[in-house]
Design a protein around this motif. Structure first.
Motif, short mmCIF file in Angstrom:
data_model
loop_
_atom_site.label_atom_id
_atom_site.label_comp_id
_atom_site.label_asym_id
_atom_site.label_seq_id
_atom_site.Cartn_x
_atom_site.Cartn_y
_atom_site.Cartn_z
N TYR A 133 -3.49 15.21 -7.46
CA TYR A 133 -4.71 15.87 -7.91
C TYR A 133 -5.22 16.87 -6.88
O TYR A 133 -5.54 18.01 -7.21
N VAL A 134 -5.31 16.45 -5.64
CA VAL A 134 -5.86 17.31 -4.58
C VAL A 134 -5.01 18.57 -4.42
O VAL A 134 -5.54 19.66 -4.21
N ARG A 135 -3.69 18.44 -4.53
CA ARG A 135 -2.81 19.61 -4.43
C ARG A 135 -3.08 20.63 -5.53
O ARG A 135 -2.97 21.84 -5.31
N ASN A 136 -3.42 20.17 -6.72
CA ASN A 136 -3.54 21.05 -7.89
C ASN A 136 -4.97 21.24 -8.39
O ASN A 136 -5.17 21.93 -9.39
N ALA A 137 -5.94 20.66 -7.73
CA ALA A 137 -7.32 20.66 -8.23
C ALA A 137 -7.95 22.04 -8.17
O ALA A 137 -7.76 22.79 -7.21
#
Length: 153
Positions: A133-137
């Protein structure tokens, strides 16, 4: 900003300044009707005892019809609370910030709900998909379509 949003935020800010905030919640900054900052601390015994976290509220012209974008502030030396519904970038998976938002909710009601969410947590851990999630948020957590499948933490 639309006049309805400005009027509503002016009313909320006036109430906060005259009545104060609930215990463990403090207004840090509200210089305009675009972004406000609060600190929240869980009072009493909990996994988060003695931790103080900062919340950022961002408002758009559709507030209060549209929910504010709310996230924990993450800076060097300050991380978001480790919680199953809080990502390491500060984004919060909470239905009241998404599909269960209601215009009757206030900024303080959101703070109290998040304070309660932390207080009731039984195990400090990140969401299972945190790294992906953090990579693509997106920068704005409101642009995320969260799936609300676990309200037991």
């Amino acid at each position: 900003m639309a006049s309805i949003a400005s009027r509503r935020l002016a009313k909320e800010l006036s109430e906060i300044k005259s009545e104060g905030c609930p215990v463990g919640i403090n207004l840090v900054k509200a210089d305009d009707f675009a972004t406000w900052w609060f600190t929240i601390e869980v009072m009493g015994e909990s996994l988060y005892e003695a931790e103080v976290h900062t919340l950022q509220f961002r408002f758009d012209a559709q507030y209060p019809i549209s929910s504010p974008a709310v996230q924990f502030v993450v800076t060097e030396g300050r991380e978001s609370p480790v919680h199953p519904h809080v990502y390491s970038n500060g984004h919060i998976c909470a239905s009241i910030l998404g599909n269960e938002w209601s215009p009757v909710l206030s900024v303080i009601a959101v703070c109290v709900t998040l304070q309660s969410m932390l207080a009731s947590c039984k195990k400090k851990e990140r969401p299972p998909d945190n790294d992906r999630y953090v990579r693509n948020a997106p920068e704005n957590p409101k642009k995320t379509q969260f799936e609300y499948h676990d309200d037991t933490v």
